[in-house]
Scaffold this motif. Structure first.
Motif, short mmCIF file in Angstrom:
data_model
loop_
_atom_site.label_atom_id
_atom_site.label_comp_id
_atom_site.label_asym_id
_atom_site.label_seq_id
_atom_site.Cartn_x
_atom_site.Cartn_y
_atom_site.Cartn_z
N UNK A 203 -33.98 -48.23 17.77
CA UNK A 203 -32.67 -47.92 18.31
C UNK A 203 -32.69 -46.65 19.14
N UNK A 204 -33.35 -45.60 18.63
CA UNK A 204 -33.32 -44.30 19.31
C UNK A 204 -34.45 -44.13 20.32
N UNK A 205 -35.61 -44.73 20.06
CA UNK A 205 -36.81 -44.53 20.89
C UNK A 205 -37.15 -43.05 21.00
N UNK A 318 -23.77 -44.70 23.89
CA UNK A 318 -24.76 -44.21 24.85
C UNK A 318 -26.00 -45.10 24.90
N UNK A 319 -26.12 -45.98 23.95
CA UNK A 319 -27.25 -46.89 23.86
C UNK A 319 -26.86 -47.93 22.81
N UNK A 320 -27.40 -49.11 22.87
CA UNK A 320 -27.03 -50.13 21.89
C UNK A 320 -27.19 -49.57 20.48
N UNK A 322 -25.84 -46.96 19.23
CA UNK A 322 -25.74 -45.50 19.11
C UNK A 322 -24.41 -45.04 19.70
N UNK A 323 -23.60 -44.39 18.85
CA UNK A 323 -22.34 -43.79 19.31
C UNK A 323 -22.50 -42.28 19.36
N UNK A 324 -22.07 -41.69 20.47
CA UNK A 324 -22.12 -40.24 20.64
C UNK A 324 -20.73 -39.66 20.37
N UNK A 325 -20.67 -38.66 19.49
CA UNK A 325 -19.42 -37.97 19.17
C UNK A 325 -19.51 -36.55 19.73
N UNK A 326 -18.66 -36.23 20.69
CA UNK A 326 -18.61 -34.89 21.27
C UNK A 326 -17.61 -34.05 20.48
N UNK A 327 -18.09 -32.95 19.90
CA UNK A 327 -17.24 -32.08 19.09
C UNK A 327 -16.65 -30.96 19.95
N UNK A 328 -15.56 -30.32 19.50
CA UNK A 328 -14.88 -29.30 20.30
C UNK A 328 -15.77 -28.15 20.76
N UNK A 329 -16.80 -27.82 19.99
CA UNK A 329 -17.68 -26.72 20.37
C UNK A 329 -18.82 -27.15 21.29
N UNK A 330 -18.80 -28.40 21.74
CA UNK A 330 -19.81 -28.88 22.67
C UNK A 330 -20.99 -29.58 22.02
N UNK A 332 -23.07 -32.47 20.14
CA UNK A 332 -23.00 -33.93 20.11
C UNK A 332 -23.75 -34.43 18.88
N UNK A 333 -23.09 -35.29 18.12
CA UNK A 333 -23.71 -35.94 16.97
C UNK A 333 -23.79 -37.43 17.27
N UNK A 334 -24.83 -38.08 16.76
CA UNK A 334 -25.06 -39.49 17.08
C UNK A 334 -25.07 -40.34 15.81
N UNK A 335 -24.26 -41.38 15.81
CA UNK A 335 -24.13 -42.29 14.68
C UNK A 335 -24.77 -43.63 15.03
N UNK A 336 -25.66 -44.10 14.15
CA UNK A 336 -26.34 -45.36 14.39
C UNK A 336 -25.61 -46.52 13.69
N UNK A 337 -25.45 -47.63 14.41
CA UNK A 337 -24.95 -48.89 13.85
C UNK A 337 -23.61 -48.75 13.13
N UNK A 338 -22.75 -47.88 13.67
CA UNK A 338 -21.39 -47.68 13.13
C UNK A 338 -21.41 -47.18 11.69
N UNK A 339 -22.54 -46.64 11.25
CA UNK A 339 -22.64 -46.20 9.86
C UNK A 339 -22.93 -47.32 8.89
#
Length: 419
Positions: A203-205, A318-320, A322-330, A332-339
């Motif tokens: 998923x991440x490569x 951002x990729x199959x 993989x969801x990217x979450x942008x936080x207020x402080x800039x 980015x955290x990445x969640x795989x397969x919706x958790x």
């Protein structure tokens, strides 16, 4: 109405591709193949209806066809919205098995597929996570009448069963297949260890070597994930609530600390607890930019996704898977397969040789319940030792491995209190 007409699948035209996958899996499942030879001749489940809720992919399909070949009428659905493979569902439908399953159904469709599977009025069930049992005991007790008993595949489902048993509400016997000693060893440790990293890597490569991996929970699945992460070159941190397991993780060479501390260091996080909220908002606040979050537990409750969504100022794919979450402080955290379960929602699950043994346990335990349900009573039981050992012996024989046997003198020595 025949199984094809009753089935709900995405596209029957996908069946040939699904059959290719199933043929490949079957070639690497010698224990199930040995059982198939015996059970297709004996047909011990003739006249029985079996309802199955499992991750609907190629290895599961081989189990479903084995049970059909043993004489049963089989209806099957998925146990996770993102683990069903549409080509496998189609291949099973055209092979004479009733299928109610699609990849990524709506929550309403997913629930409806479970209920339709139960509406076939099964005599026996195989469950994964306890959804079938839960619906039978809460929403559709009218479908309980024929159910003799069944088997449960995973820790989460067994926790639900134990709760029902404790309050004397369990209506039929269930075998805790997940708790078989052999399954702890090969499925939970080696199967989860490999398949979780298969899912993450494809998923991440991204490289794992040199990174810090936080494994949340050090049960058998956590042990496997940690072991494989170490093998890939990562530094591994383990978080635990159990002092004995934490001690074991330390003695196995891993760093042990509370999640509040580990959250600051991880590049990858993998949850393996079966509990909810083990990664929460407090942890998101201190994570490094670019941290990757994956769940290896049955339900998507271990990572508090709702809290992450509430914290984020934006979210995008951002990729199959993989969801990217942008936080207020800039950050980015990445969640795989919706958790959801990363090894199946973003991969093909455990290797075929692993599921060969697990599904052999399932098949033999299902036969055991069929033959002994009146003697067992309304309770959760462990896998009988003779079944556990039989599967291990079949595996050794299939791989040309021989082991020693006790001599008569040794057996007498071990059975006696005298020196």
């Amino acid at each position: 109405m025949n199984p094809v007409e009753k089935s709900i699948v995405r596209d029957l035209n996908l069946a040939p591709n699904g059959r290719l996958k199933m043929d490949w899996a079957r070639e690497h499942m010698p224990v199930l193949n040995r059982l198939r030879e015996r059970l297709s001749a004996e047909r011990p489940l003739a006249g029985q209806k079996v309802a199955i809720s499992l991750h609907l992919e190629a290895k599961t399909a081989c189990l479903a066809e084995l049970i059909r070949d043993a004489g049963a009428d089989v209806a099957i659905t998925g146990s996770n919205p993102l683990s069903t493979q549409d080509d496998i569902a189609a291949a099973l439908a055209v092979s004479g098995i009733t299928v109610f399953a699609k990849y990524n159904p709506s929550p309403e469709e997913y629930k409806d597929h479970l209920i339709k599977t139960l509406e076939t009025k099964p005599d026996l069930i195989i469950d994964d996570g306890g959804d079938l049992v839960s619906i039978l005991h809460s929403e559709r007790p009218d479908l309980l009448e024929n159910v003799k008993g069944g088997c449960e595949e995973t820790t989460t489902g067994i926790l639900r069963l134990r709760s029902l048993e404790k309050t004397d509400e369990l209506r039929f016997p269930m075998v805790a297949v997940n708790d078989a000693y052999s399954k702890f060893l090969f499925d939970n440790r080696y199967g989860t260890g490999q398949s979780v990293w298969d899912g993450i890597n494809r998923t991440t490569n991204l490289v794992v070597a040199g990174k810090t991996v936080v494994v949340v929970g050090y049960g058998w699945c956590g042990r496997g994930v940690a072991m494989r992460a170490k093998g890939l070159g990562a530094q591994v941190i383990v978080t635990e609530v159990d002092a004995i397991k934490a001690t074991e993780a330390h003695m196995d060479g891993f760093i042990v600390m509370p999640m509040a501390e580990a959250a600051k260091f991880g590049d990858y996080f993998v949850t393996t607890t079966g509990n909810k909220g083990v990664i929460s908002a407090d942890h998101f606040h201190v994570m490094k930019p670019g941290a990757i979050l994956a769940n290896a537990g049955h339900f998507n409750v271990e990572i508090d996704v709702a809290a992450l969504e509430q914290m984020a100022v934006s979210k995008r794919v951002v990729r199959k898977d993989i969801e990217e979450f942008l936080l207020p402080d800039g950050r980015k955290l990445y969640l795989l397969a919706e958790g959801r379960l990363v090894n199946l929602a973003a991969g093909d699950g455990h290797p075929a040789e692993i599921m060969d043994m697990t599904f052999a346990l399932q098949a033999l335990c299902l036969l055991y319940v069929h033959e002994n349900h009146d003697k067992i009573g309304r309770k959760v039981i462990d896998v009988p030792y003779q079944i556990d050992e039989q599967v291990a012996r079949y595996f050794l024989e299939a791989n040309g491995i021989r082991i020693d046997r006790l001599t008569e003198e040794q057996e007498k020595y071990l059975a006696s209190w005298q020196l």
